[in-house]
Design an enzyme around this catalytic site. Structure first.
Site, PDB file in Angstrom:
ATOM      1  N   LYS A  21     -40.001 -35.857  -5.846  1.00 46.17           N
ATOM      2  CA  LYS A  21     -38.494 -35.701  -6.284  1.00 46.17           C
ATOM      3  C   LYS A  21     -37.596 -36.365  -7.892  1.00 46.17           C
ATOM      4  CE  LYS A  21     -36.680 -34.376  -2.195  1.00 46.17           C
ATOM      5  NZ  LYS A  21     -36.812 -34.895  -0.929  1.00 46.17           N
ATOM      6  N   GLY A  22     -37.917 -38.135  -7.252  1.00 52.11           N
ATOM      7  CA  GLY A  22     -38.139 -38.759  -8.287  1.00 52.11           C
ATOM      8  C   GLY A  22     -36.456 -38.967  -8.631  1.00 52.11           C
ATOM      9  N   CYS A  23     -36.444 -38.444 -10.182  1.00 51.11           N
ATOM     10  CA  CYS A  23     -34.985 -37.995 -10.513  1.00 51.11           C
ATOM     11  C   CYS A  23     -34.435 -37.034 -11.045  1.00 51.11           C
ATOM     12  CB  CYS A  23     -34.359 -39.165 -10.668  1.00 51.11           C
ATOM     13  SG  CYS A  23     -34.061 -39.492 -12.535  1.00 51.11           S
ATOM     14  N   ILE A  24     -33.180 -36.934 -11.008  1.00 49.79           N
ATOM     15  CA  ILE A  24     -33.282 -35.556 -12.411  1.00 49.79           C
ATOM     16  C   ILE A  24     -32.947 -36.274 -13.942  1.00 49.79           C
ATOM     17  CG2 ILE A  24     -31.588 -33.441 -12.221  1.00 49.79           C
ATOM     18  CD1 ILE A  24     -30.318 -33.757  -9.563  1.00 49.79           C
TER      19      ILE A  24
ATOM     20  N   PRO B 241     -35.727 -43.689 -12.892  1.00 52.56           N
ATOM     21  CA  PRO B 241     -34.657 -42.954 -12.595  1.00 52.56           C
ATOM     22  C   PRO B 241     -33.952 -43.859 -13.518  1.00 52.56           C
ATOM     23  CG  PRO B 241     -34.444 -44.022 -10.546  1.00 52.56           C
ATOM     24  CD  PRO B 241     -35.615 -43.784 -10.753  1.00 52.56           C
TER      25      PRO B 241
END
Lengths: 105, 409
Positions: free
Chosen positions: A102-105, B158
């Site tokens: 998923k890591g990040c958006i 992120p």
């Protein structure tokens, strides 16, 4: 939906080209997925990473990041990139039969 | 007397202090907030400093000015959290006990995580714009820069405000065009992602924008080190990209106190229930915003939406009831696209950013995933909204839960 064929079996893939059903995975499937990613032979070091990823996923529901792989799998970052060129986390997840991290958006 | 302790007086901590100070009885509740510094920066403003739109003094205010009078404000670093004893030890060794805690310690850049980034060239040919100092140095540098190749590198995900790197390039294109030197400047995005952005539709649309503006993209690049002498960045698989000016978005990590307390993941982000915002492994603790390990964007709008969920769940929790509100991953980001225009994206855990129109009573509609002037003015107007409405926990005319109204599927 995209599929891949292995022997006589047809396996469903998700939008990222990863296995849609994790239960379809076995070591033979892993070897075939590896070939598709340009890795012709899975060495014991490859398997150590793949198994670590599957363990983390089973426990936490998401594949680990490269940073965590380096910290906990016993394989350093440089080697990870040699084993799984370009994107170790993404590639190893695919070969391990897991969805894209998923890591990040 | 029950004691609520809030760690971090940034966007999230300040909103919660205001909302809860108004909701919790003063006779029954003591509220304490801890932050390391007296200054509250409007972080979205950093992006506009290098291009001279804002100066640092335009985007900083005294932290206490935005906190309610009844709240006990402590300016100190945090040494560690002892969740077993329900206490927090500050940098000055003072110990604070709590009955309930909200952790909103945020995320910050860590340029030291990248080999060769912070040498004598840091601040000369290599910059960041995620800190007041970095943004300011870049502003000074651009004033006299004669041109060359500017590489914007994202070290790893992120990062806070994942659209900021794109906005920086769009604004650079606009800025150097207006200065009449765009033909002397090469702009390149070097990213660990496989494209301009993460989700398919927005990645395609934003990729087209970059192309139209003459900004090239090097995808799948995971930086291993910087070679300042040769002026190049090198990836783990030995690919190289040369630069004249490197603008780095370094590794983002949670607070070091989280690591010292053994509470975070490999980037010091705290495992948090992605719907209820309760800490997964800590009793009576909620986590908010950038400090969480949530798969939502690390951005102010997200903190705002989360704060409404957290507020409801907090009030249930202190009365011994299960959480009722669920965070859906909602994020809403203005994207500066240069030449006084902007875009808007609106999405959540399940729905990727889509094109369409974003209805907003009295002001909108804004354009989703497309350019318009109103989007740009929306972004500029937001600084006022931030200080005067958002931080004070006031109602904004936008729902915490994402709506499909106006979106084209």
């Amino acid at each position: 939906m995209a599929t891949m064929t292995i022997g006589t079996k047809t396996l469903a893939l998700d939008a990222d080209g990863n296995l849609a059903n994790m239960n379809d995975w076995n070591e033979e499937v892993a070897r075939e997925l590896a070939v598709q990613e340009g890795i012709t032979e899975l060495t014991p070091q490859h398997w150590a990473v793949i198994n670590f990823m599957r363990q983390v996923f089973a426990k936490e529901g998401d594949a680990p990041s490269i940073r965590r792989l380096t910290k906990e799998s016993g394989v350093d970052t440089k080697t990870l990139y040699q084993l799984f060129p370009k994107g170790p986390a993404k590639k190893a997840a695919k070969i391990a039969g897991l969805p894209k991290p998923k890591g990040c958006i | 007397m029950r004691h609520l302790l809030i760690l971090g007086g940034g966007t999230g901590g300040t909103i919660m202090a205001n909302k809860l100070a108004a909701a919790l009885d003063e006779q029954e509740w003591q509220i304490t907030i801890v932050d390391a510094t007296e200054q509250h920066y409007y972080q979205p403003g950093f992006l506009l400093v290098p291009f001279g739109t804002y100066r640092i003094r335009d985007i900083v205010k005294p932290r206490r000015q935005y906190l309610p009078r009844r709240v006990n404000v402590i300016i100190s670093g945090i040494d560690h959290i002892d969740a077993e004893k329900k206490s927090v030890t500050l940098a000055n060794k003072a110990v604070l006990k709590y009955d309930y805690m909200i952790i909103a310690t945020g995320a910050d850049i860590h340029p030291e995580q990248i080999e060769g980034l912070m040498d004598e060239e840091w601040g000369r040919s290599k910059f960041d714009f995620y800190s007041p100092k970095g943004a300011n140095r870049l502003a000074q540098f651009f004033k006299t820069w004669q041109g060359g190749k500017l590489v914007l590198n994202i070290a790893e995900m992120p990062i806070k405000c994942p659209v900021a790197p794109l906005e920086f390039l769009f604004l650079a294109d606009s800025y150097f065009t207006k200065r009449g030197m765009r033909d002397k400047v090469e702009l390149q995005l070097v990213t660990p992602l496989s494209g301009a952005f993460t989700k398919p539709t927005s990645s395609r649309v934003l990729g087209e924008f970059l192309e139209r503006k003459g900004i090239s993209v090097v995808p799948d690049f995971n930086i291993a080190r910087v070679d300042s002498k040769e002026k190049k960045i090198v990836s783990w698989d030995e690919n190289e990209v040369s630069y004249d000016v490197l603008v780095s978005i370094p590794t983002n990590m949670g607070d070091a106190a989280i690591q010292r307390s053994g509470l975070g993941n490999e980037l010091n982000f705290i495992p948090t229930d992605k719907e209820t915002l309760l800490a997964e492994e800590l009793k009576d603790v909620f986590v908010l915003g950038d400090a969480t390990n949530l798969p939502s964007s690390k951005a102010g709008s997200v903190v705002h939406f989360q704060s409404e969920v957290l507020f409801q769940n907090f009030l249930e929790h202190i009365d011994g009831r299960p959480p009722v509100a669920h965070f859906d991953g909602h994020s809403n980001c203005f994207i500066e696209s240069g030449f006084d225009k902007g875009m808007l994206i609106d999405f959540n855990y399940k729905t990727e950013p889509l094109p369409g129109e974003f209805p907003l009573p009295g002001v909108g509609p804004f354009t989703l995933l497309g350019e318009s002037r109103i989007n740009h003015y929306g972004k500029l107007m937001f600084r006022w909204v931030y200080w005067n409405l958002l931080l004070r926990g006031m109602e904004l005319p936008i729902e915490a839960e994402m709506s499909m109204a106006g979106k084209r599927v």
